[in-house]
Write a protein that holds these residues in place. Sequence first.
Motif, PDB file in Angstrom:
ATOM      1  N   GLU A   1       1.089   4.244  -7.850  1.00  0.00           N
ATOM      2  CA  GLU A   1       1.122   5.487  -7.081  1.00  0.00           C
ATOM      3  C   GLU A   1       2.558   5.956  -6.882  1.00  0.00           C
ATOM      4  OE1 GLU A   1      -2.242   5.155  -3.770  1.00  0.00           O
ATOM      5  OE2 GLU A   1      -1.142   3.275  -4.050  1.00  0.00           O
ATOM      6  N   MET A   2       2.697   7.236  -6.553  1.00  0.00           N
ATOM      7  CA  MET A   2       3.994   7.824  -6.270  1.00  0.00           C
ATOM      8  C   MET A   2       3.895   8.708  -5.033  1.00  0.00           C
ATOM      9  SD  MET A   2       5.960  10.810  -6.366  1.00  0.00           S
ATOM     10  CE  MET A   2       4.951  11.923  -7.338  1.00  0.00           C
ATOM     11  N   ARG A   3       4.925   8.605  -4.180  1.00  0.00           N
ATOM     12  CA  ARG A   3       4.982   9.483  -3.012  1.00  0.00           C
ATOM     13  C   ARG A   3       6.283  10.270  -3.053  1.00  0.00           C
ATOM     14  NH1 ARG A   3       3.447   7.942   3.232  1.00  0.00           N
ATOM     15  NH2 ARG A   3       3.723  10.035   4.102  1.00  0.00           N
ATOM     16  N   PRO A   4       6.200  11.607  -3.065  1.00  0.00           N
ATOM     17  CA  PRO A   4       7.415  12.407  -3.073  1.00  0.00           C
ATOM     18  C   PRO A   4       8.219  12.218  -1.793  1.00  0.00           C
ATOM     19  CG  PRO A   4       5.498  13.729  -3.657  1.00  0.00           C
ATOM     20  CD  PRO A   4       4.993  12.428  -3.118  1.00  0.00           C
ATOM     21  N   ARG A   5       9.504  12.421  -1.880  1.00  0.00           N
ATOM     22  CA  ARG A   5      10.344  12.359  -0.692  1.00  0.00           C
ATOM     23  C   ARG A   5       9.809  13.359   0.337  1.00  0.00           C
ATOM     24  NH1 ARG A   5      16.263  14.543   0.370  1.00  0.00           N
ATOM     25  NH2 ARG A   5      16.850  13.182   2.091  1.00  0.00           N
ATOM     26  N   ALA A   6       9.616  12.895   1.554  1.00  0.00           N
ATOM     27  CA  ALA A   6       9.057  13.716   2.637  1.00  0.00           C
ATOM     28  C   ALA A   6       7.664  14.242   2.273  1.00  0.00           C
ATOM     29  CB  ALA A   6       9.988  14.874   2.990  1.00  0.00           C
ATOM     30  N   GLY A   7       7.010  13.579   1.333  1.00  0.00           N
ATOM     31  CA  GLY A   7       5.691  14.018   0.904  1.00  0.00           C
ATOM     32  C   GLY A   7       4.612  13.633   1.894  1.00  0.00           C
ATOM     33  N   GLU A   8       3.494  14.313   1.767  1.00  0.00           N
ATOM     34  CA  GLU A   8       2.423  14.131   2.739  1.00  0.00           C
ATOM     35  C   GLU A   8       1.419  13.074   2.315  1.00  0.00           C
ATOM     36  OE1 GLU A   8       0.473  16.730  -0.310  1.00  0.00           O
ATOM     37  OE2 GLU A   8       2.494  16.205   0.351  1.00  0.00           O
ATOM     38  N   ARG A   9       1.542  12.547   1.098  1.00  0.00           N
ATOM     39  CA  ARG A   9       0.520  11.637   0.619  1.00  0.00           C
ATOM     40  C   ARG A   9       1.041  10.860  -0.590  1.00  0.00           C
ATOM     41  NH1 ARG A   9      -4.111  14.560  -2.784  1.00  0.00           N
ATOM     42  NH2 ARG A   9      -4.088  12.480  -3.697  1.00  0.00           N
ATOM     43  N   TRP A  10       0.272   9.800  -0.951  1.00  0.00           N
ATOM     44  CA  TRP A  10       0.499   9.075  -2.187  1.00  0.00           C
ATOM     45  C   TRP A  10      -0.378   9.685  -3.276  1.00  0.00           C
ATOM     46  CZ3 TRP A  10       4.118   5.326  -2.949  1.00  0.00           C
ATOM     47  CH2 TRP A  10       4.692   4.741  -1.809  1.00  0.00           C
ATOM     48  N   TYR A  11       0.174   9.812  -4.469  1.00  0.00           N
ATOM     49  CA  TYR A  11      -0.559  10.310  -5.626  1.00  0.00           C
ATOM     50  C   TYR A  11      -0.772   9.156  -6.599  1.00  0.00           C
ATOM     51  CZ  TYR A  11       0.584  15.047  -4.032  1.00  0.00           C
ATOM     52  OH  TYR A  11       0.705  16.197  -3.303  1.00  0.00           O
ATOM     53  N   SER A  12      -2.018   8.945  -6.999  1.00  0.00           N
ATOM     54  CA  SER A  12      -2.309   7.894  -7.966  1.00  0.00           C
ATOM     55  C   SER A  12      -1.938   8.360  -9.368  1.00  0.00           C
ATOM     56  CB  SER A  12      -3.794   7.515  -7.937  1.00  0.00           C
ATOM     57  OG  SER A  12      -4.075   6.571  -8.957  1.00  0.00           O
ATOM     58  N   LEU A  13      -1.206   7.513 -10.089  1.00  0.00           N
ATOM     59  CA  LEU A  13      -0.813   7.815 -11.464  1.00  0.00           C
ATOM     60  C   LEU A  13      -1.558   6.946 -12.469  1.00  0.00           C
ATOM     61  CD1 LEU A  13       3.003   8.294 -10.865  1.00  0.00           C
ATOM     62  CD2 LEU A  13       1.206  10.028 -10.959  1.00  0.00           C
ATOM     63  N   GLY A  14      -2.567   6.240 -11.987  1.00  0.00           N
ATOM     64  CA  GLY A  14      -3.425   5.499 -12.899  1.00  0.00           C
ATOM     65  C   GLY A  14      -3.966   4.221 -12.301  1.00  0.00           C
ATOM     66  N   ARG A  15      -5.233   3.929 -12.616  1.00  0.00           N
ATOM     67  CA  ARG A  15      -5.836   2.625 -12.349  1.00  0.00           C
ATOM     68  C   ARG A  15      -5.969   1.944 -13.698  1.00  0.00           C
ATOM     69  NH1 ARG A  15      -9.177   5.595  -8.387  1.00  0.00           N
ATOM     70  NH2 ARG A  15     -10.903   5.702  -9.884  1.00  0.00           N
ATOM     71  N   TRP A  16      -5.368   0.759 -13.819  1.00  0.00           N
ATOM     72  CA  TRP A  16      -5.164   0.214 -15.157  1.00  0.00           C
ATOM     73  C   TRP A  16      -5.469  -1.278 -15.224  1.00  0.00           C
ATOM     74  CZ3 TRP A  16      -1.946  -3.536 -17.247  1.00  0.00           C
ATOM     75  CH2 TRP A  16      -1.829  -3.540 -18.652  1.00  0.00           C
ATOM     76  N   ALA A  17      -6.040  -1.672 -16.345  1.00  0.00           N
ATOM     77  CA  ALA A  17      -6.158  -3.075 -16.748  1.00  0.00           C
ATOM     78  C   ALA A  17      -6.069  -3.104 -18.258  1.00  0.00           C
ATOM     79  CB  ALA A  17      -7.472  -3.683 -16.277  1.00  0.00           C
ATOM     80  N   SER A  18      -5.571  -4.191 -18.798  1.00  0.00           N
ATOM     81  CA  SER A  18      -5.461  -4.274 -20.252  1.00  0.00           C
ATOM     82  C   SER A  18      -6.831  -4.360 -20.904  1.00  0.00           C
ATOM     83  CB  SER A  18      -4.605  -5.475 -20.656  1.00  0.00           C
ATOM     84  OG  SER A  18      -5.133  -6.678 -20.118  1.00  0.00           O
TER      85      SER A  18
END
Length: 424
Positions: free
Chosen positions: A127-144
């Motif tokens: 996940e990624m959260r922008p500086r001063a952002g209001e939430r976490w954004y998922s950038l992927g759920r992953w398994a090999s």
Amino acid sequence: MDDAKIFTMVIPLTLPKILAACCVALAVAAAVSPTAAATTAAVDYREFRMPRAFGAGLTDGLLPGRNGLRIARPAGTVEHTEPGLGTTRRYEYATWTSPEHRPGFAATQLVASWNAQTPPGTWLQVEMRPRAGERWYSLGRWASGDGDIQRTSVPGQSGAAGMVDVDTFIAAQGLTGYRLRVTLYRLAGTDASPTLTMVGAMTSAVPDRFTVPASAPGPARGIELPVPRYSQNTHVGQYPQYGGGGEAWCSPTSTEMVVEYWGRGPSQADLAWVDPAYADPSVDHAARHTYDHAYDGTGNWPFNTAYAATFGLSAHVTRLRSMAELESHIAAGVPVITSQSFRADELDGAGYGTAGHLMVVVGFTPEGDVIANDPASPDNAAVRRVYDRAQFETIWLRTKRHTASGAVAGAPGGIAYIIRPARR
């Protein structure tokens, strides 16, 4: 060719300044003349390599091991349902959160990368959260593998700070800082654990441009790397459940070529599931293990580099600003996977047009033209192509293009996969 992606670029208001490299951060921004400024991209790639970066972030339930971070004492448990697999299971989880990283300019896009091992019964989320952002954004759920979860991007994410388009966070306004968070999961009551080796992100601000100035040949002239040659079209009609079959597998085909250049790849046991009548089964394997269920394709960029890393390689997605940067990799013995889009009349010798396609740059002729392993070829013998340097430079580095109908569409803006032996 693979599923096309839509690219959104915003012209930066000011030029970025050069940042001092910190740990393994790579800031590629420079002061340039006003004329050059019109086409200069600001790109920053920052990665956190484990276990040495462990102490730089905040951890909950993880401990460093010899090869990376592993679950030690879980932070909690969660029940997770996979409708496509018909399963509901309880997982233990633990997290690592990076310190805030500021790229030094107002970025318009962010693409994360990660390298990890996920044995059966385990998976992870980035996940990624922008500086001063209001939430976490998922950038992927992953398994090999694909027996515990269906590997997937997460659609429908938008907020005041921006939105996620498959594998890319697109900022609503300039992204001046961010944190990354990785959550590792394992089946409750087991001792298994994912091992996180690296997590990082590329941020960029690339000016809108339909063309880029032609560059002079550099230090990679006359170098051609012995990268294996695979055609995606050898696999037309095979396993259509993975994004439509081989005709759409340019990304995993390119990734597999580079993985095998480094002497790595799936074992014969790994390939036992592939129909023995199929040639080059490692390409089918790469397609299956890069497939994104929500995107319904194999062109998710970080899923491809994460696949490469499962073979002990170091792999990430970035943008390169110029042909000179690409040449520096070739001169160092590192092939580069590039993304481009073009009409059939814009790349002599290709014989096709595409809204989005991956190929492997393996070298340069003595005159400086590009030698590419292009998977959109009728067979393996035809994969090696020589493309005009100036034409290739434009279709790879531009951010805007005109389609055959005259409409304006997005373009990759220098996207590249960098796959090489892991640093120790």
